[in-house]
Design a protein around this motif. Structure first.
Motif, PDB file in Angstrom:
ATOM      1  N   VAL A  22       0.833  -1.203   0.000  1.00  0.00           N
ATOM      2  CA  VAL A  22       0.000   0.000   0.000  1.00  0.00           C
ATOM      3  C   VAL A  22       0.869   1.255   0.000  1.00  0.00           C
ATOM      4  CG1 VAL A  22      -1.783   1.265   1.254  1.00  0.00           C
ATOM      5  CG2 VAL A  22      -1.898  -1.216   1.120  1.00  0.00           C
ATOM      6  N   CYS A  23       2.042   1.201   0.633  1.00  0.00           N
ATOM      7  CA  CYS A  23       2.934   2.366   0.631  1.00  0.00           C
ATOM      8  C   CYS A  23       3.372   2.726  -0.786  1.00  0.00           C
ATOM      9  CB  CYS A  23       4.157   2.100   1.493  1.00  0.00           C
ATOM     10  SG  CYS A  23       3.836   2.220   3.261  1.00  0.00           S
ATOM     11  N   VAL A  24       3.673   1.727  -1.599  1.00  0.00           N
ATOM     12  CA  VAL A  24       4.073   2.005  -2.976  1.00  0.00           C
ATOM     13  C   VAL A  24       2.912   2.649  -3.742  1.00  0.00           C
ATOM     14  CG1 VAL A  24       4.944   0.987  -5.118  1.00  0.00           C
ATOM     15  CG2 VAL A  24       5.727   0.110  -2.920  1.00  0.00           C
ATOM     16  N   ILE A  25       1.701   2.189  -3.454  1.00  0.00           N
ATOM     17  CA  ILE A  25       0.520   2.823  -4.060  1.00  0.00           C
ATOM     18  C   ILE A  25       0.429   4.280  -3.636  1.00  0.00           C
ATOM     19  CG2 ILE A  25      -2.017   2.806  -4.102  1.00  0.00           C
ATOM     20  CD1 ILE A  25      -1.817  -0.238  -3.550  1.00  0.00           C
ATOM     21  N   GLN A  26       0.713   4.561  -2.375  1.00  0.00           N
ATOM     22  CA  GLN A  26       0.574   5.917  -1.865  1.00  0.00           C
ATOM     23  C   GLN A  26       1.606   6.872  -2.460  1.00  0.00           C
ATOM     24  OE1 GLN A  26      -2.004   6.696  -0.518  1.00  0.00           O
ATOM     25  NE2 GLN A  26      -2.820   4.998   0.660  1.00  0.00           N
ATOM     26  N   VAL A  27       2.760   6.373  -2.880  1.00  0.00           N
ATOM     27  CA  VAL A  27       3.699   7.234  -3.601  1.00  0.00           C
ATOM     28  C   VAL A  27       3.031   7.755  -4.879  1.00  0.00           C
ATOM     29  CG1 VAL A  27       5.898   7.326  -4.829  1.00  0.00           C
ATOM     30  CG2 VAL A  27       5.741   6.106  -2.653  1.00  0.00           C
ATOM     31  N   ALA A  28       2.373   6.850  -5.605  1.00  0.00           N
ATOM     32  CA  ALA A  28       1.651   7.269  -6.805  1.00  0.00           C
ATOM     33  C   ALA A  28       0.546   8.257  -6.467  1.00  0.00           C
ATOM     34  CB  ALA A  28       1.060   6.043  -7.511  1.00  0.00           C
ATOM     35  N   LEU A  35      -0.282  16.819  -8.746  1.00  0.00           N
ATOM     36  CA  LEU A  35      -0.008  17.023 -10.170  1.00  0.00           C
ATOM     37  C   LEU A  35      -1.280  17.311 -10.959  1.00  0.00           C
ATOM     38  CD1 LEU A  35       2.000  16.965 -12.523  1.00  0.00           C
ATOM     39  CD2 LEU A  35       1.589  14.489 -12.705  1.00  0.00           C
ATOM     40  N   LEU A  36      -2.336  16.541 -10.732  1.00  0.00           N
ATOM     41  CA  LEU A  36      -3.547  16.722 -11.532  1.00  0.00           C
ATOM     42  C   LEU A  36      -4.229  18.061 -11.264  1.00  0.00           C
ATOM     43  CD1 LEU A  36      -5.100  13.137 -11.598  1.00  0.00           C
ATOM     44  CD2 LEU A  36      -3.443  14.185 -13.126  1.00  0.00           C
ATOM     45  N   PRO A  37      -4.446  18.485 -10.001  1.00  0.00           N
ATOM     46  CA  PRO A  37      -5.024  19.818  -9.803  1.00  0.00           C
ATOM     47  C   PRO A  37      -4.162  20.942 -10.373  1.00  0.00           C
ATOM     48  CG  PRO A  37      -5.211  18.531  -7.792  1.00  0.00           C
ATOM     49  CD  PRO A  37      -4.347  17.751  -8.724  1.00  0.00           C
ATOM     50  N   LEU A  38      -2.830  20.812 -10.282  1.00  0.00           N
ATOM     51  CA  LEU A  38      -1.969  21.850 -10.838  1.00  0.00           C
ATOM     52  C   LEU A  38      -2.068  21.906 -12.355  1.00  0.00           C
ATOM     53  CD1 LEU A  38       1.288  21.621  -8.669  1.00  0.00           C
ATOM     54  CD2 LEU A  38      -0.482  23.398  -8.626  1.00  0.00           C
ATOM     55  N   ARG A  39      -2.147  20.742 -12.988  1.00  0.00           N
ATOM     56  CA  ARG A  39      -2.298  20.738 -14.448  1.00  0.00           C
ATOM     57  C   ARG A  39      -3.642  21.331 -14.860  1.00  0.00           C
ATOM     58  NH1 ARG A  39      -0.418  15.085 -17.070  1.00  0.00           N
ATOM     59  NH2 ARG A  39      -1.076  16.246 -18.930  1.00  0.00           N
ATOM     60  N   MET A 155       6.685  15.360  -2.675  1.00  0.00           N
ATOM     61  CA  MET A 155       7.925  16.123  -2.765  1.00  0.00           C
ATOM     62  C   MET A 155       8.634  15.917  -4.092  1.00  0.00           C
ATOM     63  SD  MET A 155       7.721  17.893  -0.155  1.00  0.00           S
ATOM     64  CE  MET A 155       9.258  18.796  -0.424  1.00  0.00           C
ATOM     65  N   LEU A 156       8.294  14.852  -4.813  1.00  0.00           N
ATOM     66  CA  LEU A 156       8.870  14.677  -6.136  1.00  0.00           C
ATOM     67  C   LEU A 156       8.490  15.822  -7.070  1.00  0.00           C
ATOM     68  CD1 LEU A 156       8.343  10.843  -6.684  1.00  0.00           C
ATOM     69  CD2 LEU A 156      10.526  12.015  -6.405  1.00  0.00           C
ATOM     70  N   LEU A 157       7.341  16.474  -6.784  1.00  0.00           N
ATOM     71  CA  LEU A 157       6.921  17.584  -7.636  1.00  0.00           C
ATOM     72  C   LEU A 157       7.815  18.809  -7.470  1.00  0.00           C
ATOM     73  CD1 LEU A 157       4.174  15.825  -7.386  1.00  0.00           C
ATOM     74  CD2 LEU A 157       3.135  17.904  -8.254  1.00  0.00           C
ATOM     75  N   ALA A 158       8.586  18.867  -6.387  1.00  0.00           N
ATOM     76  CA  ALA A 158       9.490  19.999  -6.194  1.00  0.00           C
ATOM     77  C   ALA A 158      10.749  19.880  -7.043  1.00  0.00           C
ATOM     78  CB  ALA A 158       9.871  20.126  -4.719  1.00  0.00           C
ATOM     79  N   VAL A 242       3.274  25.331  -2.708  1.00  0.00           N
ATOM     80  CA  VAL A 242       2.060  24.521  -2.606  1.00  0.00           C
ATOM     81  C   VAL A 242       2.416  23.096  -2.185  1.00  0.00           C
ATOM     82  CG1 VAL A 242       0.152  23.528  -3.914  1.00  0.00           C
ATOM     83  CG2 VAL A 242       0.797  25.911  -4.284  1.00  0.00           C
ATOM     84  N   ALA A 243       3.440  22.518  -2.814  1.00  0.00           N
ATOM     85  CA  ALA A 243       3.853  21.158  -2.462  1.00  0.00           C
ATOM     86  C   ALA A 243       4.312  21.080  -1.009  1.00  0.00           C
ATOM     87  CB  ALA A 243       4.972  20.695  -3.405  1.00  0.00           C
TER      88      ALA A 243
END
Length: 397
Positions: A22-28, A35-39, A155-158, A242-243
């Protein structure tokens, strides 16, 4: 050579595999939540379109609450987890091929179905393997691990070196990789649901505060995580800011989730739900009051502190509600109960972003957290009244 069937793995190893998957899912999820709201904000999508994309995920969640027990009943937990994970990965990749916002609504429905299916497998397994005396701690550990994973994804978005395309592909890869730990261990035989699915209402009557809490978490938390990035962008904050603020929500809950879980193992969980929801209510009204004061927007550090306070309470509630509900059922009922709790969350989450954006349309930008404060205040009153009316409850260890 004759085939030798493997012995079931130890419960601790199975718990670790479920939590890791589940943790790997939560990274996604951490990547896609921002990402989606920013796009959509970059594309100047209207607020109702942003709300529709956020709610579509929760609509899929509702559908998945009915599909998951059906699938588990027929093919078992591991195969169900694998099927839902691959569906989520495919839908995520299609976000880049179908960039129209209304196409994203359909894709997010599929992703919501997949997500609830994987969570039903994981959370029913956790409930089965954890004794009542430590259930709050087990679910708190599970939530902490998931939140750390969400923070990592956000934090990957930064990073300036990762484009939107690569971030989306990375999220899809995470959904696929989540299958590895779950499929690598052989869980002990579980009591899979048989016969027709029971009505969720029978569980609501046993633990109404737990279901009210899951509903409130859906109504409030999904509104903040789904609309919050665009709401912060409306305060002229940069994407990195924001991130950072949205990650503060997760950081706050990570800090307090374990102590809250331990306290709930020693006291009536309804009192814990009452106290935590009261803190969330106060924090929401503080954000509404200080986010846009006269003379300009609040400093980023102030917003970070207030969001962290809110997240420390609001995002800690779900684990306690799930533990409280599982105190009232047998092992054989953990799968349908997990689905029913997720359904309560999903019903709130499907309505939450739409109600929040409608409040913003009618009353202005700052109404988002007024809405959140009113809803969480309702849970505070309900939990307090239920405790007064029905008296204390303690599950048997």
């Amino acid at each position: 050579m004759p085939h030798t069937q493997r012995a079931p793995a130890s419960p601790l190893l199975v718990l670790a595999a479920l939590i890791l998957g589940v943790c790997v899912i939560q990274v996604a999820n951490g990547i896609l939540q921002i990402l989606l709201p920013l796009r959509l904000a970059e594309a100047a999508a209207p607020p109702l379109v942003v709300g529709a994309v956020a709610s579509a995920y929760s609509v899929g969640f509702v559908l998945g609450c009915w599909a998951a027990p059906w699938m588990i009943r027929r093919v078992g937990g591991v195969w169900s987890f694998a099927a839902f994970g691959l569906l989520a990965a495919a839908a995520t990749l299609l976000l880049n091929l179908l960039p129209d916002a209304w196409a994203w609504v359909g894709l997010r429905v599929l992703m919501g179905v997949s997500y609830v299916g994987m969570l039903t497998v994981a959370e029913s397994g956790l409930a089965t393997l954890s004794p009542p005396g430590s259930r709050g701690s087990v679910f708190s550990l599970y939530m902490i691990a998931c939140k750390v994973a969400v923070i990592g994804g956000q934090m990957l978005l930064a990073s300036p070196n990762l484009s939107a395309l690569w971030l989306t592909v990375l999220a899809a890869g995470c959904y696929g990789l989540s299958l590895v730990p779950v499929a690598a261990v052989r869980a002990p035989a579980s009591a899979a649901p048989k016969g027709p699915a029971p009505s969720p209402w029978q569980y609501v009557r046993r633990a109404p505060v737990a279901f009210a809490g899951c509903l409130m978490v859906g109504l409030c938390n999904t509104a903040v995580t789904g609309i919050g990035p665009a709401w912060l962008a409306g305060l002229a904050l940069p994407a990195a800011g924001v991130a950072l603020i949205m990650s503060g929500i997760q950081v706050g809950s990570v800090v307090l989730q374990w102590p809250i879980g331990r306290v709930s193992d020693r006291h009536d969980r309804r009192l814990v739900i009452f106290a935590v929801s009261a803190v969330a209510t106060v924090a929401a009204f503080l954000i509404a009051a200080f986010a846009n004061p006269p003379g300009g927007a609040a400093p980023q550090t102030v917003l970070l502190g207030l969001f962290t306070l809110w997240g420390s309470a609001a995002l800690s509630l779900y684990a306690i509600c799930v533990a409280h509900a599982n105190d009232h059922v047998t092992v054989e009922e953990t799968v349908p109960l997990a689905s029913a709790l997720l359904l309560a969350w999903a019903l709130g989450a499907a309505l939450g972003p739409l109600l929040a954006t409608a409040a913003m349309e009618w009353f202005g930008h700052d109404a988002l957290f007024v809405y959140v404060g009113v809803v969480s205040g309702g849970l505070t009153l309900f939990a307090g009244l239920r405790r007064l009316i029905s008296g204390p409850f303690r599950s048997e260890p």
